[in-house]
Design a protein around this motif. Structure first.
Motif, mmCIF file in Angstrom:
data_model
loop_
_atom_site.group_PDB
_atom_site.id
_atom_site.type_symbol
_atom_site.label_atom_id
_atom_site.label_comp_id
_atom_site.label_asym_id
_atom_site.label_seq_id
_atom_site.Cartn_x
_atom_site.Cartn_y
_atom_site.Cartn_z
ATOM 1 N N ALA A 1 0.805 -1.229 0.000
ATOM 2 C CA ALA A 1 0.000 0.000 0.000
ATOM 3 C C ALA A 1 0.833 1.271 0.000
ATOM 4 N N HIS A 2 2.103 1.178 0.423
ATOM 5 C CA HIS A 2 2.959 2.376 0.437
ATOM 6 C C HIS A 2 3.473 2.742 -0.949
ATOM 7 N N GLN A 3 3.276 1.858 -1.937
ATOM 8 C CA GLN A 3 3.868 2.050 -3.266
ATOM 9 C C GLN A 3 2.840 2.588 -4.252
ATOM 10 N N MET A 4 3.143 3.749 -4.806
ATOM 11 C CA MET A 4 2.264 4.300 -5.827
ATOM 12 C C MET A 4 2.483 3.564 -7.140
ATOM 13 N N GLU A 5 1.389 3.295 -7.842
ATOM 14 C CA GLU A 5 1.455 2.658 -9.154
ATOM 15 C C GLU A 5 1.307 3.673 -10.276
ATOM 16 N N ALA A 6 0.436 4.658 -10.070
ATOM 17 C CA ALA A 6 0.209 5.637 -11.131
ATOM 18 C C ALA A 6 -0.538 6.835 -10.580
ATOM 19 N N ALA A 7 -0.414 7.940 -11.293
ATOM 20 C CA ALA A 7 -1.201 9.140 -10.993
ATOM 21 C C ALA A 7 -1.430 9.877 -12.300
ATOM 22 N N ILE A 8 -2.561 10.553 -12.395
ATOM 23 C CA ILE A 8 -2.867 11.309 -13.602
ATOM 24 C C ILE A 8 -3.474 12.649 -13.213
ATOM 25 N N PHE A 9 -3.047 13.708 -13.887
ATOM 26 C CA PHE A 9 -3.488 15.068 -13.620
ATOM 27 C C PHE A 9 -4.077 15.622 -14.913
ATOM 28 N N VAL A 10 -5.318 16.037 -14.875
ATOM 29 C CA VAL A 10 -6.038 16.467 -16.074
ATOM 30 C C VAL A 10 -6.593 17.870 -15.860
ATOM 31 N N ALA A 11 -6.541 18.706 -16.930
ATOM 32 C CA ALA A 11 -7.041 20.076 -16.828
ATOM 33 C C ALA A 11 -7.409 20.575 -18.223
ATOM 34 N N PRO A 12 -8.219 21.634 -18.301
ATOM 35 C CA PRO A 12 -8.567 22.201 -19.609
ATOM 36 C C PRO A 12 -7.468 23.089 -20.193
ATOM 37 N N THR A 13 -6.449 23.375 -19.403
ATOM 38 C CA THR A 13 -5.290 24.153 -19.845
ATOM 39 C C THR A 13 -4.030 23.367 -19.482
ATOM 40 N N PRO A 14 -2.849 23.762 -19.992
ATOM 41 C CA PRO A 14 -1.639 23.027 -19.647
ATOM 42 C C PRO A 14 -1.521 22.796 -18.140
ATOM 43 N N VAL A 15 -1.264 21.574 -17.765
ATOM 44 C CA VAL A 15 -1.320 21.159 -16.359
ATOM 45 C C VAL A 15 -0.210 21.819 -15.558
ATOM 46 N N GLU A 16 -0.608 22.512 -14.501
ATOM 47 C CA GLU A 16 0.358 23.195 -13.631
ATOM 48 C C GLU A 16 0.713 22.284 -12.463
ATOM 49 N N VAL A 17 1.562 21.338 -12.749
ATOM 50 C CA VAL A 17 2.050 20.399 -11.739
ATOM 51 C C VAL A 17 3.565 20.353 -11.854
ATOM 52 N N SER A 18 4.249 20.417 -10.729
ATOM 53 C CA SER A 18 5.702 20.318 -10.735
ATOM 54 C C SER A 18 6.107 18.921 -11.196
ATOM 55 N N ARG A 19 6.717 18.838 -12.355
ATOM 56 C CA ARG A 19 7.099 17.528 -12.890
ATOM 57 C C ARG A 19 8.174 16.861 -12.046
ATOM 58 N N SER A 20 9.145 17.616 -11.581
ATOM 59 C CA SER A 20 10.216 17.015 -10.785
ATOM 60 C C SER A 20 9.675 16.436 -9.488
ATOM 61 N N TRP A 21 8.723 17.136 -8.864
ATOM 62 C CA TRP A 21 8.091 16.609 -7.656
ATOM 63 C C TRP A 21 7.262 15.373 -7.975
ATOM 64 N N ALA A 22 6.507 15.434 -9.051
ATOM 65 C CA ALA A 22 5.595 14.336 -9.387
ATOM 66 C C ALA A 22 6.347 13.048 -9.672
ATOM 67 N N VAL A 23 7.423 13.115 -10.454
ATOM 68 C CA VAL A 23 8.123 11.872 -10.790
ATOM 69 C C VAL A 23 8.781 11.265 -9.553
ATOM 70 N N ASP A 24 9.135 12.092 -8.567
ATOM 71 C CA ASP A 24 9.704 11.575 -7.327
ATOM 72 C C ASP A 24 8.703 10.723 -6.550
ATOM 73 N N LEU A 25 7.409 10.921 -6.802
ATOM 74 C CA LEU A 25 6.386 10.175 -6.066
ATOM 75 C C LEU A 25 6.488 8.678 -6.306
ATOM 76 N N LEU A 26 6.950 8.295 -7.497
ATOM 77 C CA LEU A 26 7.044 6.869 -7.819
ATOM 78 C C LEU A 26 8.125 6.163 -7.004
ATOM 79 N N SER A 27 9.115 6.880 -6.566
ATOM 80 C CA SER A 27 10.193 6.263 -5.794
ATOM 81 C C SER A 27 10.123 6.640 -4.312
ATOM 82 N N THR A 28 8.984 7.194 -3.890
ATOM 83 C CA THR A 28 8.785 7.586 -2.493
ATOM 84 C C THR A 28 7.870 6.578 -1.791
#
Length: 909
Positions: free
Chosen positions: A800-827
């Motif tokens: 349960a501690h391991q993330m498998e996937a995440a998706i962020f959807v918006a009507p405009t270019p997604v304002e999500v920190s990519r460097s932070w997001a990719v770190d989630l897979l190894s956290t």
């Protein structure tokens, strides 16, 4: 699929280092490769720069530093196949030989062709050239190096009588002025950039001029940036020749004693007025005069030029215009002086030396010189010899399309992506009766059209020599065992040659025998009539080849007899050119205004490389750190053009030319001029939905060199009117991504995916199309009908501690920190409450947002660097001490410097 589970096996025990060379650009850096074991006994390869190699003295760039992360067998082609079915080597190679023989018998030798690569080694090149030109009897062998340096070859031969680079890298450190023309060293040849930067730090009086339409990262080193119009170089350097004459800056003694044709060349150049030069270059009179004065008054001047010069319809003329200025001042072949062509691939020079081009013979001999043909044919004891030029790269695939070439063998290159009008190349291969592709990867945009697939050895597995941009030959040694059924390129060609009936001439038992023959041919009946001579190694033994140290050619038999194997040879300081009268030839260059772009395609497209990727990414895409810097294809657009064409920052843009269209991410920046755009060349159908930029480039060629013009294509841009944008991360990559725009890249722990749809999507269908998952299976979700923002997260059912996937959807270019997001897979996500913060799309307050990754070696982001600057770290060295950024390979130093400049005002407040 047993083979796919294999891991690389080392030839040497843990801790034993192999000295080899880097497989990327033409700098030719020495590399130390050492197998190391972790606590669990897992073997990996530690990579360091070789401090003893005279090309890099221990320096490596980001790509070279990450080589150890690219030697896995994921995606490798591991066995031969025929029409998609696994086969054995004997059956497969006999089929190749029979098909080539049958085709030649029915249609003649020019009905077959080899298309080779600057990625193969000189010994591979030698065998391919020998087989095609001396035994098949056709010159239909060309190399992808045609695409990067053929205009330099043509310019050298026109002026010098042969394809000679006069100087060495050492000259860059002795020069008082370095003129960089169409060369983004900071990203394309980072170690040379670092050598110049180090020299400039030691000698602040060293000046650097950058001649480039874009304000690239190399501009950080420049004292003067000339933002020239595309193809304005002939006018600039023709004007310089006139300036040198008008201001009495000529070396008349050198001109009189060692050259011909000066008056004709000067008269042609004199036809240009200052107004003409201003119009063709787009530069101001002050900028032009400043550059001319610097060049005229600085004796120790080196002019470094690369693809911005070569990849042009007037590339050969540009090279001639540059060489004219050096000949006129006698600044050639002396310490700290000379024209210097720097090549793109690790063995582009080796291919030139060995005759891998359709218009050359081995060892810098001329295909259309009867004496040279007789010499080579006799030496090879060949039944025939090609007597006229073969089809050059673009023409070769035109002949495939027309049916004139009916069988083609493609080695270590990806023409469906790299050649101009690449869609036409794709169509040609699709209908070609017989296509052989030897490669190291199972899936490329080219190999899908192969009737026969041949698994080749990759870097670390193959053994042979390469030549870098300064004529230095180095041994690229194997330190990994050949995986499964993969074999060397030279062996494959020799076995085919034997099946074709040429066994005696191709009965090599190891690679050193090929090198030995090659060296002997270079010295055969030479007597200083040819520049390329490595006769010192004509009798090299196998054990001597194993310990071969880097050396500059020429290295003659006489040199060996004197016991001297060290050469710092420069050519032409005292003339002695390789023309019939041993004098250089000035070439009259007519500088013409670049053709006006069609009204319907008003923007000038420039193509090129990014810092951390290489060619079509078959190697660099394997490592997450090389995708961290630039993870998707993009188009640099000037702010005024973005406003004019209604392009939003980070939106998706369609770029269209007269022959094709692509979709890429918009990057709005004043690094490009108004009226121009830049798109990198690396992305293929393997990593993006529609990012192959060479679909846009028409097959317009330099008339002398046959090199395509990649730097000045008329295009139009328009926004891709997306209604749904998204970003996803996943541990397991889905088999297929279904979206009109997508781009994927490896990240630590998995993959990252960018996507966009023209229409608003049903979320359930969108998630299935992108990730192959079900919306209802998400563990955490957020849906806001007002904003249109939707976010979903999936965790592992067992862990349960391991993330498998995440998706962020918006009507405009997604304002999500990519460097932070990719770190989630190894956290590890132990705290259930903390997991809910993921859908906020940004790190919590106690976790800083790195921002876009700048330093790939240490994963340091732009925000971290900016914060460090604001805290008072206002030098690259200070940032290095604070964050480690820039302290490993140093490739990011120019970007760090730029961030410092942008944030210093804030720091000073």
């Amino acid at each position: 699929m047993l083979e796919q589970s294999l891991v690389p096996k080392t030839l040497n025990p843990v801790g034993e280092t192999t000295k080899t060379t880097c497989p990327y650009c033409g700098v030719g850096c020495g590399v130390l490769a050492t197998p190391v074991a972790d606590e669990q006994g897992k073997i990996s390869i530690d990579i360091k720069g070789d401090p003893d190699h005279p090309s890099n003295f221990g320096r490596l760039c980001s790509k070279g530093s990450a080589l150890g992360e690219t030697v896995d067998l994921d995606g490798r082609l591991l066995y031969p196949s025929i029409n998609g079915a696994r086969s054995d080597w004997e059956t497969t190679l006999k089929l190749v030989a029979d098909k080539f023989n049958d085709t030649i018998k029915k249609h003649g030798p020019d009905s077959v062709a080899f298309y080779v690569s600057g990625q193969i080694l000189s010994e591979d090149y030698y065998v391919a050239n020998k087989l095609m030109k001396g035994f098949i009897g056709s010159a239909n062998i060309d190399t992808n190096s045609r695409l990067c340096m053929a205009s330099s070859v043509a310019g050298h031969k026109k002026a010098f009588g042969t394809d000679t680079v006069p100087g060495t890298y050492e000259d860059l450190e002795h020069a008082d002025l370095i003129v960089l023309v169409g060369s983004n060293l900071a990203w394309c040849h980072p170690v040379i950039y670092q050598r110049i930067a180090a020299a400039k730090e030691q000698r602040p009086n060293l000046k650097v001029v950058l001649v480039d339409p874009r304000r690239t990262m190399t501009n950080d080193l420049a004292d003067l940036h000339l933002a020239i119009r595309p193809d304005g170089d002939c006018a600039l350097f023709s004007g310089l020749l006139t300036h040198l004459e008008n201001n009495k800056n000529l070396d008349q003694n050198y001109i009189d004693n060692y050259t011909n044709g000066f008056d004709v060349a000067l008269n042609m150049a004199s036809n240009l007025s200052l107004e003409n030069i201003i119009e063709q270059t787009g530069l101001s009179a002050d900028e032009i005069n400043q550059f001319y004065t610097m060049f005229a008054e600085t004796q120790k001047t080196v002019t470094v030029y690369s693809q911005g010069v070569n990849q042009s319809v007037s590339g050969t003329d540009k090279v001639s215009a540059i060489i004219n200025c050096h000949l006129a001042t006698g600044r050639i072949g002396k310490i700290g002086m000379g024209p210097f062509s720097i090549t793109g691939q690790p063995n582009a020079m080796g291919g030139r030396e060995v005759g891998g081009l359709a218009n050359t013979l081995a060892c810098h001999m001329d295909l259309e010189n009867e004496d040279h043909r007789n010499l080579v044919q006799t030496f090879w004891d060949a039944p025939t010899i090609a007597t006229s030029q073969g089809a050059k790269a673009v023409e070769m695939f035109d002949k495939v399309a027309s049916g004139d070439i009916k069988a083609i063998w493609i080695m270590a290159t990806n023409p469906v992506d790299s050649l101009p009008n690449s869609s036409a190349v794709e169509a040609a291969l699709e209908k070609c009766p017989f296509v052989v592709v030897s490669d190291v990867v199972e899936h490329t945009d080219t190999i899908r059209y192969a009737n026969v697939k041949l698994p080749a050895l990759a870097w670390g597995e193959k053994d042979g020599t390469v030549t870098n941009s300064e004529r230095r030959i180095s041994h690229q040694k194997a330190f990994l065992s050949a995986p499964s059924e993969a074999t060397s390129d030279w062996w494959q060609m020799c076995e085919v040659a034997k099946h074709m009936g040429f066994a005696t001439a191709f009965n090599y038992t190891n690679v050193s025998e090929i090198f030995k023959e090659y060296a002997a041919l270079s010295a055969h009946q030479n007597n200083d009539t040819r520049d390329f001579d490595i006769g010192a190694y004509a009798d090299i033994a196998n054990d001597e080849y194993e310990t071969l140290k880097p050396f500059l050619w020429p290295l003659t038999k006489d040199t060996a007899q004197k016991g001297n194997i060290i050469s710092n040879h420069r050519f032409f300081a005292q003339g002695n050119f390789y023309t019939t009268d041993r004098k250089a030839r000035f070439i009259a260059v007519e500088a013409k205004q670049s053709e006006v772009t069609e009204f319907s395609f008003p923007l000038a497209l420039n193509t090129g490389r990014v810092r951390d990727h290489w060619h079509t990414m078959t190697r660099t895409a394997k490592t997450p750190r090389l995708s961290a810097h630039m993870a998707e294809p993009f188009c640099e657009i000037h702010p005024k053009d973005a406003q004019k064409y209604k392009i939003q920052e980070a939106g998706i843009v369609e770029v269209e030319s007269a022959i094709g269209a692509i979709r890429v991410r918009a990057l709005i920046t004043d690094r490009v001029q108004e009226g121009a755009v830049f798109v990198p060349l690396h992305w293929t159908d393997q990593y993006a939905s529609n990012g192959r930029v060479d679909k846009l480039v028409p097959p317009v060629l330099d008339p002398f060199s046959g090199q395509p013009a990649y730097k000045n294509t008329g295009v139009i841009i328009r926004p891709f009117e997306a209604k749904t944008y998204g970003f996803a991360i996943c541990r397991e990559l889905p088999k297929e991504i279904n979206a009109p725009y997508w781009a994927k890249a490896k990240c630590i722990g998995g993959w990252r995916i960018e996507f966009a749809f023209a229409k608003k999507q049903d979320t359930s269908n969108l998630i299935t199309n992108i990730l192959g998952l079900k919306k209802d299976d998400a563990n955490i979700s957020f849906e806001d009908e007002t904003s249109g923002i939707e976010r979903f997260v999936w965790f592992n059912k067992e862990q349960a501690h391991q993330m498998e996937a995440a998706i962020f959807v918006a009507p405009t270019p997604v304002e999500v920190s990519r460097s932070w997001a990719v770190d989630l897979l190894s956290t590890r996500h132990e705290d259930p409450q903390e997991r809910f913060r993921i859908i906020a799309g940004r790190p919590s307050q106690d976790v800083p947002d790195k921002g876009a990754i700048v330093c790939s070696c240490f994963f340091v982001g732009a925000n971290e660097i900016a914060d460090a600057v604001k805290a008072g770290n206002i030098s690259v060295q200070a940032i290095g001490k604070c964050l480690n950024a820039g302290t490993n390979c140093g490739s990011c130093k120019s970007e760090i410097s730029q961030i410092i400049s942008e944030n210093q005002a804030i720091a000073a407040e």
